[in-house]
Design an enzyme around this catalytic site. Structure first.
Site, short mmCIF file in Angstrom:
data_model
loop_
_atom_site.label_atom_id
_atom_site.label_comp_id
_atom_site.label_asym_id
_atom_site.label_seq_id
_atom_site.Cartn_x
_atom_site.Cartn_y
_atom_site.Cartn_z
N CYS A 3 -30.48 -125.92 -1.12
CA CYS A 3 -29.76 -126.18 0.13
C CYS A 3 -30.75 -126.84 1.09
CB CYS A 3 -29.15 -124.90 0.70
SG CYS A 3 -30.34 -123.61 1.13
N ASN A 6 -33.32 -123.37 2.47
CA ASN A 6 -33.69 -122.36 1.45
C ASN A 6 -33.90 -120.98 2.09
OD1 ASN A 6 -36.40 -121.80 -0.94
ND2 ASN A 6 -34.24 -121.38 -1.22
N CYS A 8 -30.65 -119.45 3.53
CA CYS A 8 -29.30 -118.85 3.57
C CYS A 8 -28.56 -119.02 2.24
CB CYS A 8 -28.47 -119.47 4.70
SG CYS A 8 -29.15 -119.21 6.36
N ARG A 9 -28.10 -120.24 1.95
CA ARG A 9 -27.20 -120.42 0.81
C ARG A 9 -27.90 -120.40 -0.55
NH1 ARG A 9 -24.86 -125.82 3.09
NH2 ARG A 9 -27.03 -125.85 3.81
N SER A 10 -28.97 -121.19 -0.68
CA SER A 10 -29.60 -121.20 -2.02
C SER A 10 -30.27 -119.88 -2.37
CB SER A 10 -30.55 -122.40 -2.20
OG SER A 10 -31.56 -122.40 -1.23
N ASP A 119 -22.45 -124.17 5.66
CA ASP A 119 -23.75 -123.74 6.20
C ASP A 119 -23.51 -122.65 7.26
OD1 ASP A 119 -26.17 -123.45 7.42
OD2 ASP A 119 -26.51 -125.59 7.76
#
Ligand code: 4NP
Length: 158
Positions: A3, A6, A8-10, A119
């Site tokens: 993301c 690196n 939150c999402r990944s 996001d």
């Protein structure tokens, strides 16, 4: 799993896959990175850690790092969380075979129409829970597909 930051999402995609790989007793090397170096060395966002913990996934030991060109050699699948991450990765990739390794998490690789994991950085706790649920579902399908490929066609690009 890639993301922007690196944090939150990944990391949640990374943590969920590490957990599922262990539960299924299969062997894959899972990692995550950000296209920016904004949060190099930082743990995941505390809201993502709290959401993960609440849902039974531990990500507190992960640390943010920037995506490196050598990741294209080290990994067979480079999975982008949104279309902007995908475009950034396609720009970094110099070789055709490296570009071919890049996939959207929400796309054909998880049997879905192309879409973005939203996001949550400027969002609410509810946005973090939504991200958790989207990524949890997608990583189930992703891991199933990876297990199939590993077993049946380990040398075939998909
Ligand atoms: P991520 O979220 O890409 O899911 O880790 C973000 C984290 C940090 C920033 C943006 C998005 N930032 O602008 O610092």
């Amino acid at each position: 799993m890639v993301c922007l930051g690196n944090i939150c999402r990944s990391p949640i995609a990374d943590g969920l896959l590490r957990k599922k790989v262990k539960e299924k007793n299969v062997t894959f090397i899972i990692d995550s990175a950000g296209t920016s170096g904004f949060h190099q060395g930082d743990p995941p966002d505390e809201r993502m850690i709290a959401t993960a913990t609440k849902n039974g996934t531990c990500i507190k030991d992960l640390r943010s790092r920037r995506f490196l060109k050598c990741d294209f050699e080290s990994f067979d699948f480079i999975i982008a969380m949104d279309e902007s991450n995908l475009e950034d990765l396609l720009e970094i990739a110099e070789k055709k075979e490296h570009k071919a390794k890049i996939h959207l998490l929400l796309g054909p690789i998880t049997n879905q129409a192309n879409g973005n994991v939203p996001d949550p950085y400027y969002g609410t706790m509810s946005d973090f829970q939504d991200v958790y649920e989207i990524v949890d579902k997608a990583t189930d399908t992703l891991l199933e597909k990876l297990i199939f490929i590993q077993k049946n066609e380990p040398n075939q690009p998909i």
